[in-house]
Design an enzyme around this catalytic site. Structure first.
Site, PDB file in Angstrom:
ATOM      1  N   ASP A  74     111.583 -32.583  -4.859  1.00 25.57           N
ATOM      2  CA  ASP A  74     111.283 -33.399  -6.037  1.00 25.57           C
ATOM      3  C   ASP A  74     110.418 -34.586  -5.598  1.00 25.57           C
ATOM      4  O   ASP A  74     109.201 -34.432  -5.441  1.00 25.57           O
ATOM      5  CB  ASP A  74     112.642 -33.804  -6.626  1.00 25.57           C
ATOM      6  CG  ASP A  74     112.570 -34.622  -7.895  1.00 25.57           C
ATOM      7  OD1 ASP A  74     111.588 -34.497  -8.626  1.00 25.57           O
ATOM      8  OD2 ASP A  74     113.509 -35.387  -8.161  1.00 25.57           O
ATOM      9  N   GLU A  90     115.645 -25.417   1.006  1.00 26.48           N
ATOM     10  CA  GLU A  90     115.976 -26.383  -0.051  1.00 26.48           C
ATOM     11  C   GLU A  90     115.985 -25.697  -1.416  1.00 26.48           C
ATOM     12  O   GLU A  90     115.238 -24.744  -1.643  1.00 26.48           O
ATOM     13  CB  GLU A  90     114.926 -27.504  -0.067  1.00 26.48           C
ATOM     14  CG  GLU A  90     115.283 -28.708   0.789  1.00 26.48           C
ATOM     15  CD  GLU A  90     116.363 -29.587   0.148  1.00 26.48           C
ATOM     16  OE1 GLU A  90     117.130 -29.103  -0.704  1.00 26.48           O
ATOM     17  OE2 GLU A  90     116.420 -30.771   0.518  1.00 26.48           O
ATOM     18  N   ASP A  91     116.794 -26.210  -2.310  1.00 25.26           N
ATOM     19  CA  ASP A  91     116.776 -25.734  -3.686  1.00 25.26           C
ATOM     20  C   ASP A  91     115.515 -26.227  -4.398  1.00 25.26           C
ATOM     21  O   ASP A  91     114.847 -25.480  -5.103  1.00 25.26           O
ATOM     22  CB  ASP A  91     118.039 -26.174  -4.442  1.00 25.26           C
ATOM     23  CG  ASP A  91     118.352 -27.663  -4.299  1.00 25.26           C
ATOM     24  OD1 ASP A  91     117.631 -28.385  -3.571  1.00 25.26           O
ATOM     25  OD2 ASP A  91     119.337 -28.107  -4.920  1.00 25.26           O
ATOM     26  N   ARG A 129     125.929 -24.562 -11.206  1.00 24.22           N
ATOM     27  CA  ARG A 129     125.367 -23.905 -10.010  1.00 24.22           C
ATOM     28  C   ARG A 129     125.476 -22.390 -10.091  1.00 24.22           C
ATOM     29  O   ARG A 129     124.742 -21.657  -9.442  1.00 24.22           O
ATOM     30  CB  ARG A 129     126.119 -24.359  -8.746  1.00 24.22           C
ATOM     31  CG  ARG A 129     125.989 -25.841  -8.439  1.00 24.22           C
ATOM     32  CD  ARG A 129     126.530 -26.117  -7.051  1.00 24.22           C
ATOM     33  NE  ARG A 129     126.817 -27.518  -6.818  1.00 24.22           N
ATOM     34  CZ  ARG A 129     125.930 -28.417  -6.416  1.00 24.22           C
ATOM     35  NH1 ARG A 129     124.674 -28.067  -6.231  1.00 24.22           N
ATOM     36  NH2 ARG A 129     126.279 -29.674  -6.219  1.00 24.22           N
ATOM     37  N   PHE A 149     114.346 -31.489 -15.622  1.00 21.36           N
ATOM     38  CA  PHE A 149     115.584 -31.506 -14.858  1.00 21.36           C
ATOM     39  C   PHE A 149     116.192 -30.124 -15.019  1.00 21.36           C
ATOM     40  O   PHE A 149     116.511 -29.693 -16.122  1.00 21.36           O
ATOM     41  CB  PHE A 149     116.553 -32.586 -15.353  1.00 21.36           C
ATOM     42  CG  PHE A 149     117.787 -32.615 -14.500  1.00 21.36           C
ATOM     43  CD1 PHE A 149     117.793 -33.296 -13.301  1.00 21.36           C
ATOM     44  CD2 PHE A 149     118.925 -31.917 -14.873  1.00 21.36           C
ATOM     45  CE1 PHE A 149     118.902 -33.286 -12.473  1.00 21.36           C
ATOM     46  CE2 PHE A 149     120.050 -31.907 -14.060  1.00 21.36           C
ATOM     47  CZ  PHE A 149     120.034 -32.585 -12.861  1.00 21.36           C
TER      48      PHE A 149
HETATM   49  P1  IMP Z   1     114.031 -35.419  -3.555  1.00 21.35           P
HETATM   50  O1  IMP Z   1     114.620 -36.139  -2.369  1.00 21.35           O
HETATM   51  O2  IMP Z   1     113.684 -36.377  -4.659  1.00 21.35           O
HETATM   52  O3  IMP Z   1     112.886 -34.516  -3.201  1.00 21.35           O
HETATM   53  O4  IMP Z   1     115.179 -34.564  -4.215  1.00 21.35           O
HETATM   54  C1  IMP Z   1     115.761 -33.533  -3.581  1.00 21.35           C
HETATM   55  C2  IMP Z   1     117.145 -33.245  -4.133  1.00 21.35           C
HETATM   56  O5  IMP Z   1     117.401 -33.797  -5.437  1.00 21.35           O
HETATM   57  C3  IMP Z   1     117.268 -31.761  -4.295  1.00 21.35           C
HETATM   58  O6  IMP Z   1     117.656 -31.142  -3.086  1.00 21.35           O
HETATM   59  C4  IMP Z   1     118.287 -31.622  -5.391  1.00 21.35           C
HETATM   60  O7  IMP Z   1     119.585 -31.613  -4.849  1.00 21.35           O
HETATM   61  C5  IMP Z   1     118.086 -32.841  -6.241  1.00 21.35           C
HETATM   62  N1  IMP Z   1     117.263 -32.535  -7.437  1.00 21.35           N
HETATM   63  C6  IMP Z   1     115.975 -32.848  -7.634  1.00 21.35           C
HETATM   64  N2  IMP Z   1     115.527 -32.413  -8.829  1.00 21.35           N
HETATM   65  C7  IMP Z   1     116.589 -31.785  -9.409  1.00 21.35           C
HETATM   66  C8  IMP Z   1     116.762 -31.095 -10.664  1.00 21.35           C
HETATM   67  O8  IMP Z   1     115.867 -30.950 -11.508  1.00 21.35           O
HETATM   68  N3  IMP Z   1     118.001 -30.575 -10.890  1.00 21.35           N
HETATM   69  C9  IMP Z   1     119.028 -30.689 -10.002  1.00 21.35           C
HETATM   70  N4  IMP Z   1     118.906 -31.317  -8.823  1.00 21.35           N
HETATM   71  C10 IMP Z   1     117.699 -31.864  -8.525  1.00 21.35           C
HETATM   72 MG    MG Z   2     119.395 -30.314  -2.571  1.00 22.42          MG
END
Ligand code: IMP
Ligand code: MG
Length: 177
Positions: free
Chosen positions: A105, A101-102, A168, A155
């Site tokens: 969050d 994963e990138d 990206r 963010f």
């Molecule tokens: P989660 O489901 O809330 O954990 O979010 C996961 C996805 O939200 C990541 O795989 C990202 O694609 C996107 N995401 C969360 N935070 C950021 C950020 O700060 N910048 C860009 N994309 C984000």
């Molecule tokens: Mg992602």
């Protein structure tokens, strides 16, 4: 594109620090899976840059697969819903799967993936390798085996992460101030 240029972009994690840490994560994986094979499942699109750097430091036999999800849309806040765009994978039962994963969050995506791998692939022991870990934003707890950098609730963009599909390509991770 114009309305996507938000004030100043500041460097949060430099290219050099990213490369160093990615290599360390790969070395940890090499150690943990010595004598075994692994399958990296990169979650598109955000993790593509991290996954392609990570895999080049992996020394154990490795296969690379991709799935595509969408959670943010064009927003800066997690929607709380996960949209599966493409979950096509070969049969992975019995494999050592590491999801790449990138960023983790809220943890919503991670939980979606854990149930997906459990139900569809009978995998109970999927690990996560995430470049960035926004622990402070967690809504659901996630056990992260390989975590690159724990970051505050910024963010962030760059090194695969986008805002509205852009940024990206940056070789560093940045935030808007
Ligand atoms: P989660 O489901 O809330 O954990 O979010 C996961 C996805 O939200 C990541 O795989 C990202 O694609 C996107 N995401 C969360 N935070 C950021 C950020 O700060 N910048 C860009 N994309 C984000
Ligand atoms: Mg992602």
């Amino acid at each position: 594109m114009n309305n996507l240029v938000l004030k100043n972009l500041q460097v949060l994690i430099s290219e050099e620090d990213l490369q160093k840490r990615v290599k360390e994560l790969a070395e940890q994986i090499n150690k943990d899976y010595e004598g075994q094979e692994i399958t990296l499942v990169s979650v598109l699109k955000g993790s593509v840059v991290f996954a392609s750097d990570l895999i080049r430091h992996i020394k154990v036999p490795v296969q690379l697969e991709f799935i595509r999800l969408s959670s943010y849309g064009n927003d800066m806040r997690s929607s709380g819903k996960v949209k599966a765009i493409d979950l096509t994978l070969p049969n992975l039962s019995g494999k050592n799967v590491i999801v790449v994963e990138d960023i983790i969050d809220t943890g919503t995506t991670a939980h979606f993936l854990l149930s997906y791998f459990k139900l569809q692939h009978k995998l109970e022991n999927v690990k996560f390798a995430t470049l960035l870990n926004k622990e402070c934003a967690r809504v659901r707890p996630v056990d992260v085996a390989y975590s690159g950098f724990v970051i505050e609730d910024y963010f962030v963009v760059g090194y695969g992460l986008d805002y509205g599909g852009y940024y990206r390509n940056l070789p560093y991770v940045g935030y808007f101030s």
